[in-house]
Design a protein around this motif. Sequence first.
Motif, PDB file in Angstrom:
ATOM      1  N   ASP A 187      18.761  93.438  -7.446  1.00 49.70           N
ATOM      2  CA  ASP A 187      19.410  92.391  -6.666  1.00 49.70           C
ATOM      3  C   ASP A 187      20.422  92.989  -5.702  1.00 49.70           C
ATOM      4  O   ASP A 187      20.863  94.137  -5.854  1.00 49.70           O
ATOM      5  CB  ASP A 187      20.083  91.379  -7.594  1.00 49.70           C
ATOM      6  CG  ASP A 187      19.078  90.457  -8.259  1.00 49.70           C
ATOM      7  OD1 ASP A 187      18.451  89.665  -7.534  1.00 49.70           O
ATOM      8  OD2 ASP A 187      18.905  90.531  -9.487  1.00 49.70           O
ATOM      9  N   ASN A 242      24.618  97.889  -8.346  1.00 52.91           N
ATOM     10  CA  ASN A 242      24.115  96.801  -9.181  1.00 52.91           C
ATOM     11  C   ASN A 242      23.849  97.219 -10.623  1.00 52.91           C
ATOM     12  O   ASN A 242      24.042  96.431 -11.556  1.00 52.91           O
ATOM     13  CB  ASN A 242      22.873  96.153  -8.562  1.00 52.91           C
ATOM     14  CG  ASN A 242      21.826  97.138  -8.081  1.00 52.91           C
ATOM     15  OD1 ASN A 242      21.786  98.279  -8.509  1.00 52.91           O
ATOM     16  ND2 ASN A 242      20.964  96.682  -7.176  1.00 52.91           N
ATOM     17  N   THR A 270      15.362  90.456 -10.974  1.00 57.37           N
ATOM     18  CA  THR A 270      15.664  89.878  -9.654  1.00 57.37           C
ATOM     19  C   THR A 270      16.094  88.445  -9.910  1.00 57.37           C
ATOM     20  O   THR A 270      15.286  87.529  -9.920  1.00 57.37           O
ATOM     21  CB  THR A 270      14.453  89.909  -8.701  1.00 57.37           C
ATOM     22  OG1 THR A 270      13.320  89.305  -9.348  1.00 57.37           O
ATOM     23  CG2 THR A 270      14.089  91.321  -8.287  1.00 57.37           C
ATOM     24  N   THR A 281      19.061  87.045  -8.343  1.00 55.55           N
ATOM     25  CA  THR A 281      20.023  86.773  -7.271  1.00 55.55           C
ATOM     26  C   THR A 281      21.431  87.187  -7.687  1.00 55.55           C
ATOM     27  O   THR A 281      21.737  87.294  -8.879  1.00 55.55           O
ATOM     28  CB  THR A 281      20.055  85.293  -6.809  1.00 55.55           C
ATOM     29  OG1 THR A 281      20.763  84.492  -7.789  1.00 55.55           O
ATOM     30  CG2 THR A 281      18.651  84.767  -6.602  1.00 55.55           C
ATOM     31  N   GLU A 282      22.290  87.411  -6.706  1.00 56.68           N
ATOM     32  CA  GLU A 282      23.671  87.810  -6.993  1.00 56.68           C
ATOM     33  C   GLU A 282      24.345  86.815  -7.921  1.00 56.68           C
ATOM     34  O   GLU A 282      25.016  87.185  -8.891  1.00 56.68           O
ATOM     35  CB  GLU A 282      24.485  87.924  -5.695  1.00 56.68           C
ATOM     36  CG  GLU A 282      23.940  88.926  -4.700  1.00 56.68           C
ATOM     37  CD  GLU A 282      23.095  88.278  -3.615  1.00 56.68           C
ATOM     38  OE1 GLU A 282      23.242  88.673  -2.445  1.00 56.68           O
ATOM     39  OE2 GLU A 282      22.292  87.379  -3.932  1.00 56.68           O
ATOM     40  N   SER A 299      18.454  96.708 -12.261  1.00 56.23           N
ATOM     41  CA  SER A 299      18.803  95.575 -11.414  1.00 56.23           C
ATOM     42  C   SER A 299      18.231  95.793 -10.014  1.00 56.23           C
ATOM     43  O   SER A 299      18.439  96.849  -9.408  1.00 56.23           O
ATOM     44  CB  SER A 299      20.325  95.419 -11.317  1.00 56.23           C
ATOM     45  OG  SER A 299      20.657  94.481 -10.308  1.00 56.23           O
TER      46      SER A 299
END
Length: 495
Positions: free
Chosen positions: A201, A206, A133, A135-136, A199
Amino acid sequence: MNAVTPAATAAPARPVVLGRAALATRVGAAAAAPAPVRIVHLGLGAFHRAHQAWYTAHATDAAGWGIAAFTGRDPHAAEVLAAQDGLYTLVERIDAGDRVEVVTSIVEAHDGADVARLAELVASDQVAIVTLTITEAGYRLRHDGTAELDDPDVAADLARLRAAAGALAGARPRTALGRLLVALDARRASGGAPIAVVSCDNMPDNGERLRRGIRSLAALVSEPLLHWIDGSVSFVSTSVDRITPRLESVDIPAVRAAGWIDVAPVVTEPFRDWVLSGDFPAGRPDWASAGARFVDDIEPWEFRKLWLLNGAHSILAYAGMRRGHATVAQAIADPECRSLVERFHDEAVAVLPVGVEHDDYRAQLIARFSNAAIAHRLDQIAADGADKMRYRIAAVAERSVAAGGSFHASAAALATWIGWVLAGGAAPEARAADVRRAAAASDPVEALVALVSPTLAAHPAFVAAVRERVAAVAVAAADRSTPADPGTLHEPVPS
Protein backbone atom coordinates in the motif's frame (compact mmCIF):
# COMPACT_ATOMS: atom_id res chain seq x y z
CA MET A 1 4.76 -18.34 -16.44
CA ASN A 2 1.06 -18.89 -15.72
CA ALA A 3 -0.49 -15.94 -17.55
CA VAL A 4 -2.14 -16.84 -20.84
CA THR A 5 -1.88 -14.31 -23.66
CA PRO A 6 -4.11 -14.12 -26.75
CA ALA A 7 -1.30 -15.52 -28.87
CA ALA A 8 -1.37 -18.71 -26.79
CA THR A 9 -5.07 -19.33 -27.38
CA ALA A 10 -7.45 -19.63 -30.26
CA ALA A 11 -10.69 -17.77 -29.58
CA PRO A 12 -13.85 -19.81 -30.25
CA ALA A 13 -16.55 -18.61 -32.57
CA ARG A 14 -18.65 -17.65 -29.56
CA PRO A 15 -17.34 -16.49 -26.16
CA VAL A 16 -17.45 -19.00 -23.31
CA VAL A 17 -17.59 -18.50 -19.54
CA LEU A 18 -14.10 -18.18 -18.11
CA GLY A 19 -12.99 -21.05 -15.88
CA ARG A 20 -10.15 -23.55 -15.63
CA ALA A 21 -11.97 -26.29 -17.54
CA ALA A 22 -12.67 -23.90 -20.42
CA LEU A 23 -9.12 -22.61 -20.33
CA ALA A 24 -7.76 -26.16 -20.40
CA THR A 25 -9.48 -26.80 -23.73
CA ARG A 26 -7.35 -24.02 -25.22
CA VAL A 27 -4.00 -24.31 -23.47
CA GLY A 28 -4.00 -27.81 -22.03
CA ALA A 29 -4.74 -29.15 -18.56
CA ALA A 30 -1.25 -28.55 -17.19
CA ALA A 31 -1.19 -24.83 -18.08
CA ALA A 32 -4.68 -24.31 -16.67
CA ALA A 33 -4.13 -26.28 -13.44
CA PRO A 34 -4.09 -24.30 -10.18
CA ALA A 35 -0.73 -23.83 -8.46
CA PRO A 36 -0.37 -24.79 -4.79
CA VAL A 37 -1.28 -22.00 -2.35
CA ARG A 38 1.98 -20.45 -1.12
CA ILE A 39 0.85 -16.81 -0.86
CA VAL A 40 -2.11 -15.46 1.12
CA HIS A 41 -3.39 -12.02 0.20
CA LEU A 42 -5.58 -9.60 2.16
CA GLY A 43 -7.48 -7.06 0.05
CA LEU A 44 -8.81 -8.72 -3.09
CA GLY A 45 -9.28 -5.72 -5.35
CA ALA A 46 -8.41 -4.67 -8.87
CA PHE A 47 -4.97 -3.33 -7.97
CA HIS A 48 -3.81 -6.60 -6.43
CA ARG A 49 -4.93 -8.46 -9.53
CA ALA A 50 -3.20 -5.96 -11.85
CA HIS A 51 -0.02 -5.94 -9.80
CA GLN A 52 1.10 -8.67 -7.35
CA ALA A 53 -1.04 -11.38 -8.97
CA TRP A 54 0.25 -10.34 -12.42
CA TYR A 55 3.89 -10.45 -11.28
CA THR A 56 3.33 -13.87 -9.69
CA ALA A 57 1.71 -15.20 -12.87
CA HIS A 58 4.62 -13.92 -14.97
CA ALA A 59 7.40 -15.29 -12.77
CA THR A 60 9.39 -18.13 -14.28
CA ASP A 61 8.41 -20.39 -11.36
CA ALA A 62 4.73 -19.41 -11.40
CA ALA A 63 3.59 -23.05 -11.44
CA GLY A 64 4.76 -23.38 -7.85
CA TRP A 65 3.16 -20.25 -6.42
CA GLY A 66 -0.61 -19.94 -6.09
CA ILE A 67 -2.45 -17.15 -4.24
CA ALA A 68 -5.39 -17.47 -1.85
CA ALA A 69 -6.99 -14.02 -1.75
CA PHE A 70 -9.41 -12.57 0.81
CA THR A 71 -11.68 -9.54 0.45
CA GLY A 72 -12.20 -6.81 3.03
CA ARG A 73 -15.82 -6.29 4.10
CA ASP A 74 -17.60 -6.91 0.80
CA PRO A 75 -17.59 -10.58 -0.27
CA HIS A 76 -18.77 -9.85 -3.83
CA ALA A 77 -15.31 -9.82 -5.43
CA ALA A 78 -14.55 -13.22 -3.93
CA GLU A 79 -17.88 -14.68 -5.00
CA VAL A 80 -17.53 -13.74 -8.66
CA LEU A 81 -13.88 -14.72 -8.82
CA ALA A 82 -14.45 -18.07 -7.10
CA ALA A 83 -17.15 -18.86 -9.67
CA GLN A 84 -14.41 -18.50 -12.32
CA ASP A 85 -11.93 -20.71 -10.43
CA GLY A 86 -9.90 -17.61 -9.55
CA LEU A 87 -9.33 -16.70 -13.20
CA TYR A 88 -9.84 -13.27 -14.71
CA THR A 89 -8.85 -11.35 -17.78
CA LEU A 90 -6.42 -8.47 -17.51
CA VAL A 91 -6.81 -5.78 -20.15
CA GLU A 92 -3.85 -3.48 -20.86
CA ARG A 93 -5.38 -0.37 -22.35
CA ILE A 94 -3.79 2.31 -24.53
CA ASP A 95 -5.20 4.65 -27.17
CA ALA A 96 -4.31 2.16 -29.90
CA GLY A 97 -6.46 -0.60 -28.37
CA ASP A 98 -6.69 -3.32 -25.74
CA ARG A 99 -4.44 -6.31 -25.09
CA VAL A 100 -6.08 -9.20 -23.19
CA GLU A 101 -4.56 -12.00 -21.15
CA VAL A 102 -5.91 -14.54 -18.65
CA VAL A 103 -4.19 -14.44 -15.25
CA THR A 104 -4.12 -17.77 -13.41
CA SER A 105 -2.17 -17.10 -10.21
CA ILE A 106 -5.19 -16.69 -7.88
CA VAL A 107 -6.37 -20.19 -7.01
CA GLU A 108 -8.69 -19.44 -4.08
CA ALA A 109 -10.94 -16.42 -3.43
CA HIS A 110 -12.64 -15.96 -0.06
CA ASP A 111 -14.80 -13.57 1.89
CA GLY A 112 -12.52 -11.74 4.33
CA ALA A 113 -14.90 -12.73 7.13
CA ASP A 114 -13.78 -16.36 6.69
CA VAL A 115 -11.09 -15.95 9.33
CA ALA A 116 -11.04 -19.71 9.96
CA ARG A 117 -9.84 -20.41 6.39
CA LEU A 118 -7.35 -17.53 6.62
CA ALA A 119 -5.90 -18.94 9.84
CA GLU A 120 -5.80 -22.47 8.40
CA LEU A 121 -3.84 -21.34 5.37
CA VAL A 122 -1.33 -19.15 7.21
CA ALA A 123 -0.75 -21.92 9.76
CA SER A 124 0.50 -24.18 6.96
CA ASP A 125 4.26 -24.24 6.36
CA GLN A 126 3.45 -24.41 2.64
CA VAL A 127 2.44 -20.74 2.84
CA ALA A 128 5.52 -18.52 2.71
CA ILE A 129 4.13 -15.00 2.25
CA VAL A 130 1.20 -12.82 3.29
CA THR A 131 0.65 -9.72 1.13
CA LEU A 132 -1.72 -6.81 1.75
CA THR A 133 -3.44 -4.16 -0.38
CA ILE A 134 -5.96 -2.66 2.05
CA THR A 135 -5.42 1.09 1.31
CA GLU A 136 -3.68 3.55 3.62
CA ALA A 137 -6.81 3.98 5.72
CA GLY A 138 -7.31 0.24 6.07
CA TYR A 139 -4.36 -0.07 8.46
CA ARG A 140 -6.06 2.23 11.02
CA LEU A 141 -2.77 3.51 12.41
CA ARG A 142 -1.79 6.58 14.41
CA HIS A 143 0.89 8.97 13.20
CA ASP A 144 3.51 6.92 15.08
CA GLY A 145 2.45 3.70 13.33
CA THR A 146 0.74 2.08 16.31
CA ALA A 147 -2.85 0.87 16.14
CA GLU A 148 -5.52 3.56 16.36
CA LEU A 149 -7.17 2.32 19.54
CA ASP A 150 -9.79 5.09 19.41
CA ASP A 151 -11.12 3.68 16.14
CA PRO A 152 -14.38 1.87 17.01
CA ASP A 153 -13.59 -1.17 14.85
CA VAL A 154 -10.07 -1.48 16.28
CA ALA A 155 -11.42 -1.16 19.82
CA ALA A 156 -14.08 -3.79 19.13
CA ASP A 157 -11.50 -6.16 17.63
CA LEU A 158 -9.20 -5.67 20.60
CA ALA A 159 -12.02 -6.54 22.98
CA ARG A 160 -12.84 -9.68 20.97
CA LEU A 161 -9.19 -10.76 20.79
CA ARG A 162 -8.64 -10.26 24.52
CA ALA A 163 -11.82 -12.18 25.31
CA ALA A 164 -10.67 -15.08 23.13
CA ALA A 165 -7.86 -15.75 25.65
CA GLY A 166 -5.59 -18.11 23.75
CA ALA A 167 -8.10 -19.12 21.09
CA LEU A 168 -7.84 -16.12 18.80
CA ALA A 169 -9.34 -17.88 15.78
CA GLY A 170 -12.74 -17.68 17.46
CA ALA A 171 -12.56 -13.91 17.86
CA ARG A 172 -13.78 -13.13 14.31
CA PRO A 173 -12.14 -9.69 14.02
CA ARG A 174 -13.31 -7.25 11.35
CA THR A 175 -10.19 -5.18 10.72
CA ALA A 176 -7.40 -6.34 8.44
CA LEU A 177 -4.75 -6.14 11.15
CA GLY A 178 -7.00 -8.00 13.59
CA ARG A 179 -7.44 -10.78 11.04
CA LEU A 180 -3.72 -10.84 10.30
CA LEU A 181 -2.99 -11.16 14.02
CA VAL A 182 -5.31 -14.18 14.27
CA ALA A 183 -3.60 -15.79 11.27
CA LEU A 184 -0.11 -15.22 12.66
CA ASP A 185 -1.18 -16.67 16.01
CA ALA A 186 -2.43 -19.78 14.22
CA ARG A 187 1.01 -20.20 12.61
CA ARG A 188 2.71 -19.71 15.98
CA ALA A 189 0.43 -22.24 17.67
CA SER A 190 1.13 -24.82 14.95
CA GLY A 191 4.88 -24.43 15.37
CA GLY A 192 5.09 -22.88 11.94
CA ALA A 193 8.25 -21.66 10.27
CA PRO A 194 9.13 -17.96 9.85
CA ILE A 195 7.06 -16.06 7.28
CA ALA A 196 7.22 -12.80 5.30
CA VAL A 197 4.45 -10.20 5.52
CA VAL A 198 4.47 -7.71 2.65
CA SER A 199 2.58 -4.41 2.63
CA CYS A 200 1.81 -3.22 -0.92
CA ASP A 201 0.00 0.00 0.00
CA ASN A 202 0.96 3.61 -0.58
CA MET A 203 2.57 4.46 2.75
CA PRO A 204 6.20 5.43 3.33
CA ASP A 205 8.15 2.63 5.00
CA ASN A 206 5.00 0.52 4.75
CA GLY A 207 6.63 -2.65 6.05
CA GLU A 208 7.90 -0.95 9.20
CA ARG A 209 4.57 0.78 9.79
CA LEU A 210 2.79 -2.55 9.47
CA ARG A 211 5.28 -4.10 11.90
CA ARG A 212 4.61 -1.36 14.46
CA GLY A 213 0.87 -1.64 13.99
CA ILE A 214 0.69 -5.42 14.39
CA ARG A 215 3.13 -5.39 17.33
CA SER A 216 1.09 -2.76 19.15
CA LEU A 217 -1.98 -4.99 18.88
CA ALA A 218 -0.11 -8.15 19.82
CA ALA A 219 1.33 -6.44 22.91
CA LEU A 220 -2.23 -5.88 24.17
CA VAL A 221 -3.41 -9.40 23.36
CA SER A 222 -0.69 -12.02 23.85
CA GLU A 223 2.89 -11.71 25.06
CA PRO A 224 3.89 -15.10 23.57
CA LEU A 225 2.50 -13.98 20.20
CA LEU A 226 4.40 -10.70 20.41
CA HIS A 227 7.67 -12.54 21.06
CA TRP A 228 6.97 -14.97 18.21
CA ILE A 229 6.28 -12.12 15.79
CA ASP A 230 9.56 -10.46 16.76
CA GLY A 231 11.50 -13.62 16.03
CA SER A 232 9.59 -15.21 13.16
CA VAL A 233 7.96 -12.55 10.98
CA SER A 234 9.81 -10.49 8.37
CA PHE A 235 8.03 -7.30 7.37
CA VAL A 236 8.93 -6.38 3.80
CA SER A 237 8.60 -2.83 2.48
CA THR A 238 7.56 -2.15 -1.09
CA SER A 239 6.91 0.53 -3.66
CA VAL A 240 4.10 -0.41 -6.06
CA ASP A 241 3.03 1.33 -9.24
CA ARG A 242 0.37 0.54 -11.83
CA ILE A 243 -2.62 2.78 -12.54
CA THR A 244 -5.71 0.59 -12.23
CA PRO A 245 -9.09 2.38 -12.25
CA ARG A 246 -12.32 0.93 -10.97
CA LEU A 247 -14.48 -0.36 -13.82
CA GLU A 248 -17.83 1.16 -14.70
CA SER A 249 -18.81 -1.92 -16.71
CA VAL A 250 -17.49 -5.50 -16.92
CA ASP A 251 -18.68 -5.88 -20.52
CA ILE A 252 -15.45 -5.25 -22.42
CA PRO A 253 -15.52 -5.88 -26.19
CA ALA A 254 -11.87 -6.94 -26.31
CA VAL A 255 -12.52 -9.65 -23.71
CA ARG A 256 -15.41 -11.03 -25.73
CA ALA A 257 -13.29 -10.83 -28.87
CA ALA A 258 -10.69 -12.95 -27.08
CA GLY A 259 -13.42 -15.55 -26.56
CA TRP A 260 -14.27 -15.05 -22.90
CA ILE A 261 -17.28 -14.13 -20.80
CA ASP A 262 -15.68 -12.65 -17.69
CA VAL A 263 -17.58 -10.92 -14.87
CA ALA A 264 -14.39 -9.98 -13.03
CA PRO A 265 -12.05 -8.31 -15.56
CA VAL A 266 -9.35 -5.79 -14.67
CA VAL A 267 -8.37 -2.85 -16.87
CA THR A 268 -4.95 -1.30 -16.35
CA GLU A 269 -2.11 0.52 -18.09
CA PRO A 270 0.91 -1.22 -19.66
CA PHE A 271 3.32 0.42 -17.19
CA ARG A 272 4.09 -1.47 -13.96
CA ASP A 273 6.78 -1.25 -11.32
CA TRP A 274 7.53 -3.10 -8.08
CA VAL A 275 10.44 -2.48 -5.74
CA LEU A 276 10.88 -4.60 -2.60
CA SER A 277 13.20 -4.52 0.40
CA GLY A 278 13.33 -7.19 3.09
CA ASP A 279 13.80 -10.87 3.80
CA PHE A 280 11.68 -13.82 2.67
CA PRO A 281 12.63 -16.57 5.14
CA ALA A 282 10.37 -19.21 3.55
CA GLY A 283 11.15 -18.28 -0.07
CA ARG A 284 9.38 -16.24 -2.72
CA PRO A 285 8.48 -16.40 -6.41
CA ASP A 286 11.09 -15.27 -8.93
CA TRP A 287 9.36 -11.91 -9.24
CA ALA A 288 12.59 -10.43 -10.60
CA SER A 289 12.08 -12.48 -13.76
CA ALA A 290 8.83 -10.54 -14.26
CA GLY A 291 10.53 -7.18 -13.73
CA ALA A 292 10.42 -6.61 -9.95
CA ARG A 293 13.50 -5.13 -8.27
CA PHE A 294 14.99 -5.99 -4.88
CA VAL A 295 16.95 -3.25 -3.10
CA ASP A 296 18.61 -2.62 0.25
CA ASP A 297 17.18 0.89 0.67
CA ILE A 298 13.62 1.36 -0.55
CA GLU A 299 13.01 4.84 0.82
CA PRO A 300 14.04 6.76 -2.34
CA TRP A 301 11.72 4.64 -4.51
CA GLU A 302 8.82 4.92 -2.06
CA PHE A 303 9.08 8.68 -1.86
CA ARG A 304 9.48 9.19 -5.60
CA LYS A 305 6.34 7.21 -6.36
CA LEU A 306 4.27 8.35 -3.38
CA TRP A 307 4.96 12.04 -3.90
CA LEU A 308 5.24 12.36 -7.66
CA LEU A 309 2.51 9.92 -8.76
CA ASN A 310 0.12 9.62 -5.82
CA GLY A 311 0.58 13.23 -4.74
CA ALA A 312 -0.20 14.39 -8.27
CA HIS A 313 -3.26 12.14 -8.38
CA SER A 314 -4.65 13.75 -5.23
CA ILE A 315 -4.01 17.26 -6.56
CA LEU A 316 -5.73 16.40 -9.84
CA ALA A 317 -8.67 14.84 -8.00
CA TYR A 318 -9.55 17.79 -5.75
CA ALA A 319 -8.55 20.61 -8.11
CA GLY A 320 -9.95 18.83 -11.14
CA MET A 321 -13.40 18.10 -9.72
CA ARG A 322 -13.83 21.73 -8.66
CA ARG A 323 -13.03 22.72 -12.24
CA GLY A 324 -15.60 20.35 -13.68
CA HIS A 325 -13.37 17.44 -14.70
CA ALA A 326 -14.20 13.76 -14.17
CA THR A 327 -10.99 11.87 -15.05
CA VAL A 328 -7.25 12.19 -14.61
CA ALA A 329 -6.74 12.63 -18.35
CA GLN A 330 -9.19 15.55 -18.40
CA ALA A 331 -7.60 17.20 -15.37
CA ILE A 332 -3.99 16.94 -16.57
CA ALA A 333 -5.05 18.56 -19.86
CA ASP A 334 -6.23 21.62 -17.88
CA PRO A 335 -3.30 24.10 -17.70
CA GLU A 336 -4.27 25.20 -14.18
CA CYS A 337 -4.29 21.64 -12.84
CA ARG A 338 -1.11 20.71 -14.66
CA SER A 339 0.65 23.78 -13.25
CA LEU A 340 -0.32 22.75 -9.71
CA VAL A 341 1.16 19.31 -10.33
CA GLU A 342 4.38 20.54 -11.91
CA ARG A 343 5.03 23.12 -9.20
CA PHE A 344 4.42 20.50 -6.51
CA HIS A 345 6.77 18.14 -8.33
CA ASP A 346 9.46 20.86 -8.26
CA GLU A 347 9.22 21.06 -4.47
CA ALA A 348 9.02 17.30 -4.05
CA VAL A 349 12.16 16.50 -6.04
CA ALA A 350 14.05 19.11 -4.00
CA VAL A 351 13.59 16.95 -0.90
CA LEU A 352 14.01 13.53 -2.55
CA PRO A 353 17.15 11.63 -1.51
CA VAL A 354 20.18 12.64 -3.55
CA GLY A 355 20.70 10.65 -6.73
CA VAL A 356 17.13 9.52 -7.30
CA GLU A 357 16.26 9.80 -11.00
CA HIS A 358 13.17 11.94 -11.47
CA ASP A 359 13.29 13.78 -14.80
CA ASP A 360 12.34 10.75 -16.92
CA TYR A 361 9.87 9.57 -14.28
CA ARG A 362 8.08 12.94 -14.27
CA ALA A 363 7.84 12.90 -18.06
CA GLN A 364 6.50 9.34 -17.96
CA LEU A 365 3.88 10.34 -15.40
CA ILE A 366 2.49 13.16 -17.53
CA ALA A 367 2.22 10.74 -20.46
CA ARG A 368 0.53 8.12 -18.27
CA PHE A 369 -1.90 10.65 -16.82
CA SER A 370 -2.75 11.78 -20.35
CA ASN A 371 -3.78 8.27 -21.45
CA ALA A 372 -7.45 8.99 -22.17
CA ALA A 373 -8.11 5.29 -22.75
CA ILE A 374 -7.73 4.76 -18.99
CA ALA A 375 -10.82 6.34 -17.44
CA HIS A 376 -9.34 6.92 -13.99
CA ARG A 377 -12.12 8.76 -12.19
CA LEU A 378 -11.24 11.62 -9.89
CA ASP A 379 -14.05 10.83 -7.46
CA GLN A 380 -12.47 7.41 -6.85
CA ILE A 381 -9.05 8.93 -6.13
CA ALA A 382 -10.68 11.41 -3.73
CA ALA A 383 -11.57 8.71 -1.18
CA ASP A 384 -9.82 8.77 2.22
CA GLY A 385 -8.27 12.17 1.65
CA ALA A 386 -7.22 12.74 5.26
CA ASP A 387 -4.80 9.83 5.27
CA LYS A 388 -3.68 10.27 1.67
CA MET A 389 -2.79 13.95 2.12
CA ARG A 390 -0.69 13.07 5.17
CA TYR A 391 1.58 10.74 3.18
CA ARG A 392 1.40 12.30 -0.27
CA ILE A 393 1.50 16.05 0.35
CA ALA A 394 2.18 16.91 3.99
CA ALA A 395 5.31 14.74 4.02
CA VAL A 396 6.81 16.93 1.29
CA ALA A 397 5.76 20.15 3.01
CA GLU A 398 7.25 19.04 6.34
CA ARG A 399 10.61 18.35 4.73
CA SER A 400 10.53 21.61 2.76
CA VAL A 401 9.80 23.60 5.92
CA ALA A 402 12.51 21.78 7.87
CA ALA A 403 15.05 22.45 5.10
CA GLY A 404 14.13 26.13 4.91
CA GLY A 405 13.02 25.71 1.32
CA SER A 406 9.95 26.81 -0.60
CA PHE A 407 6.69 25.27 0.60
CA HIS A 408 4.09 27.28 -1.31
CA ALA A 409 3.38 24.63 -3.96
CA SER A 410 2.85 22.06 -1.19
CA ALA A 411 0.57 24.53 0.57
CA ALA A 412 -1.40 24.97 -2.65
CA ALA A 413 -1.61 21.20 -3.03
CA LEU A 414 -2.95 20.72 0.50
CA ALA A 415 -5.36 23.60 -0.12
CA THR A 416 -6.96 21.67 -3.00
CA TRP A 417 -8.21 19.08 -0.49
CA ILE A 418 -9.11 21.57 2.25
CA GLY A 419 -10.95 23.83 -0.18
CA TRP A 420 -12.80 20.83 -1.61
CA VAL A 421 -13.86 19.70 1.87
CA LEU A 422 -15.01 23.18 2.89
CA ALA A 423 -16.94 23.55 -0.38
CA GLY A 424 -18.89 20.40 0.50
CA GLY A 425 -16.93 17.73 -1.41
CA ALA A 426 -18.13 14.21 -0.69
CA ALA A 427 -16.27 10.91 -0.98
CA PRO A 428 -15.80 7.77 1.10
CA GLU A 429 -13.64 8.81 4.06
CA ALA A 430 -12.35 6.50 6.78
CA ARG A 431 -11.87 9.52 9.07
CA ALA A 432 -15.17 11.14 8.18
CA ALA A 433 -16.00 12.13 11.77
CA ASP A 434 -12.58 13.77 12.22
CA VAL A 435 -12.92 15.64 8.93
CA ARG A 436 -16.41 16.91 9.80
CA ARG A 437 -15.21 18.01 13.24
CA ALA A 438 -12.25 19.90 11.78
CA ALA A 439 -14.40 21.49 9.05
CA ALA A 440 -16.79 22.78 11.73
CA ALA A 441 -14.02 24.29 13.89
CA SER A 442 -13.74 28.03 14.46
CA ASP A 443 -10.66 27.99 12.20
CA PRO A 444 -11.36 25.10 9.82
CA VAL A 445 -8.27 25.65 7.67
CA GLU A 446 -5.91 25.31 10.62
CA ALA A 447 -7.91 22.39 12.02
CA LEU A 448 -7.76 20.50 8.71
CA VAL A 449 -4.03 21.16 8.39
CA ALA A 450 -3.60 19.81 11.93
CA LEU A 451 -5.57 16.70 11.01
CA VAL A 452 -2.95 15.69 8.45
CA SER A 453 0.12 17.25 10.12
CA PRO A 454 0.35 18.79 13.59
CA THR A 455 3.86 19.88 12.60
CA LEU A 456 2.59 22.01 9.71
CA ALA A 457 -0.29 23.38 11.80
CA ALA A 458 2.32 24.77 14.20
CA HIS A 459 3.98 26.71 11.33
CA PRO A 460 2.08 30.01 10.95
CA ALA A 461 3.52 30.90 7.54
CA PHE A 462 2.50 27.54 6.08
CA VAL A 463 -1.04 27.78 7.47
CA ALA A 464 -1.28 31.32 6.10
CA ALA A 465 -0.21 30.11 2.65
CA VAL A 466 -2.87 27.38 2.71
CA ARG A 467 -5.50 29.84 3.91
CA GLU A 468 -4.66 32.29 1.13
CA ARG A 469 -4.90 29.60 -1.53
CA VAL A 470 -8.19 28.21 -0.18
CA ALA A 471 -9.71 31.71 -0.29
CA ALA A 472 -8.43 32.40 -3.82
CA VAL A 473 -9.83 29.13 -5.19
CA ALA A 474 -13.16 29.73 -3.45
CA VAL A 475 -13.53 33.07 -5.21
CA ALA A 476 -12.60 31.55 -8.57
CA ALA A 477 -15.08 28.70 -8.07
CA ALA A 478 -17.95 30.89 -6.89
CA ASP A 479 -19.77 30.66 -10.22
CA ARG A 480 -19.49 26.88 -10.40
CA SER A 481 -22.02 24.40 -9.04
CA THR A 482 -21.75 23.56 -5.34
CA PRO A 483 -20.85 19.93 -4.47
CA ALA A 484 -22.84 17.85 -2.04
CA ASP A 485 -23.17 18.68 1.67
CA PRO A 486 -19.98 17.78 3.62
CA GLY A 487 -22.12 15.71 5.93
CA THR A 488 -22.31 13.13 3.17
CA LEU A 489 -18.73 12.10 3.88
CA HIS A 490 -19.20 8.46 4.75
CA GLU A 491 -17.36 5.38 5.86
CA PRO A 492 -15.81 3.42 2.96
CA VAL A 493 -16.43 -0.24 2.25
CA PRO A 494 -13.00 -1.69 1.40
CA SER A 495 -12.76 -4.27 -1.35
